[in-house]
Scaffold this active site. Structure first.
Site, mmCIF file in Angstrom:
data_model
loop_
_atom_site.group_PDB
_atom_site.id
_atom_site.type_symbol
_atom_site.label_atom_id
_atom_site.label_comp_id
_atom_site.label_asym_id
_atom_site.label_seq_id
_atom_site.Cartn_x
_atom_site.Cartn_y
_atom_site.Cartn_z
ATOM 1 N N CYS A 12 0.870 -1.180 0.000
ATOM 2 C CA CYS A 12 0.000 0.000 0.000
ATOM 3 C C CYS A 12 0.906 1.229 0.000
ATOM 4 O O CYS A 12 2.091 1.130 -0.336
ATOM 5 C CB CYS A 12 -0.975 -0.015 1.180
ATOM 6 S SG CYS A 12 -0.232 0.156 2.811
ATOM 7 N N ASN A 15 2.463 1.427 4.351
ATOM 8 C CA ASN A 15 2.792 0.149 4.991
ATOM 9 C C ASN A 15 2.508 0.123 6.488
ATOM 10 O O ASN A 15 3.246 -0.470 7.262
ATOM 11 C CB ASN A 15 4.253 -0.223 4.704
ATOM 12 C CG ASN A 15 4.602 -1.655 5.078
ATOM 13 O OD1 ASN A 15 5.711 -1.917 5.508
ATOM 14 N ND2 ASN A 15 3.691 -2.592 4.919
ATOM 15 N N CYS A 17 -1.274 0.289 7.386
ATOM 16 C CA CYS A 17 -2.703 -0.040 7.504
ATOM 17 C C CYS A 17 -3.095 -1.225 6.619
ATOM 18 O O CYS A 17 -3.213 -2.348 7.088
ATOM 19 C CB CYS A 17 -3.575 1.173 7.147
ATOM 20 S SG CYS A 17 -3.406 2.579 8.250
ATOM 21 N N ARG A 18 -3.317 -0.961 5.349
ATOM 22 C CA ARG A 18 -3.873 -1.972 4.453
ATOM 23 C C ARG A 18 -2.932 -3.145 4.194
ATOM 24 O O ARG A 18 -3.332 -4.310 4.313
ATOM 25 C CB ARG A 18 -4.277 -1.343 3.117
ATOM 26 C CG ARG A 18 -5.364 -0.318 3.257
ATOM 27 C CD ARG A 18 -5.594 0.419 1.969
ATOM 28 N NE ARG A 18 -4.471 1.316 1.680
ATOM 29 C CZ ARG A 18 -4.327 2.009 0.558
ATOM 30 N NH1 ARG A 18 -5.228 1.894 -0.397
ATOM 31 N NH2 ARG A 18 -3.314 2.807 0.376
ATOM 32 N N SER A 19 -1.703 -2.852 3.802
ATOM 33 C CA SER A 19 -0.784 -3.952 3.465
ATOM 34 C C SER A 19 -0.427 -4.772 4.697
ATOM 35 O O SER A 19 -0.260 -5.992 4.605
ATOM 36 C CB SER A 19 0.475 -3.421 2.774
ATOM 37 O OG SER A 19 1.162 -2.500 3.586
ATOM 38 N N ASP A 132 -8.037 3.304 1.694
ATOM 39 C CA ASP A 132 -7.163 3.575 2.828
ATOM 40 C C ASP A 132 -8.004 3.995 4.029
ATOM 41 O O ASP A 132 -8.669 5.027 3.988
ATOM 42 C CB ASP A 132 -6.173 4.680 2.464
ATOM 43 C CG ASP A 132 -5.046 4.824 3.459
ATOM 44 O OD1 ASP A 132 -5.151 4.271 4.577
ATOM 45 O OD2 ASP A 132 -4.056 5.490 3.119
#
Length: 167
Positions: A12, A15, A17-19, A132
């Protein structure tokens, strides 16, 4: 079925939150006995250098923990050109990060990594992006968790059709 162990990198922007959510979910599923000796390295990174060295967002960690995923550890890092040689799959969380990854991969045209959107494993014909959740509330992190879980199950089912995916 792929030869050797499958390695996966989730990407993301920052690095945290999402990933990291995708990595934590996927690591948890990869520990299931049916994937022993089938899944190798799992990691995550960002296309930006905003949070290098930082731990995942507290909301990412609390969401993972509320779903029974404990013990996940990570320090944010930026994607490297060598990642395209080290991983079989590099999954972007959204189209903007996908474009950044495709641009970077031009520097490694013979690399083995397949670069694509994680949302290609949405389970429908519609490819999904993972928004995000950083500037929102807890509900965004729950949505991210749901998507990552669904995409991971579908990826595992597609990659290892001879194995029953985790529930």
């Amino acid at each position: 079925m792929p030869e050797g162990k499958v390695s996966v990198l989730f990407v993301c922007l920052g690095n945290i939150c999402r990933s990291t959510m995708a990595e934590g979910v996927f690591q948890s599923m990869a520990k299931e006995p049916q994937y022993k000796d089938r899944i190798g390295r799992i990691d995550s990174s960002g296309t930006g250098a905003y949070h290098i060295g930082n731990q995942p967002d507290d909301r990412t960690m609390s969401t993972l923990e509320s779903h029974g995923i404990t013990g996940y550890r990570h320090q944010a890092r930026k994607v490297r050109l060598s990642d395209f040689d080290e991983f079989d799959y590099v999954f972007a969380m959204d189209r903007h990060n996908l474009q950044d990854l495709q641009r970077l991969k031009r520097g490694k045209p013979d690399s083995k990594a397949e670069v694509k959107l994680w949302g290609e494993y949405s389970g429908s014909k519609k490819v999904e992006e993972i928004d995000d959740p950083y500037y929102g509330g807890r509900e965004g992190f729950e949505t991210t968790y749901e998507q990552c879980t669904r995409f991971a199950r579908n990826f595992l089912k597609d990659t290892f059709p001879d194995v029953e995916p985790p529930k």
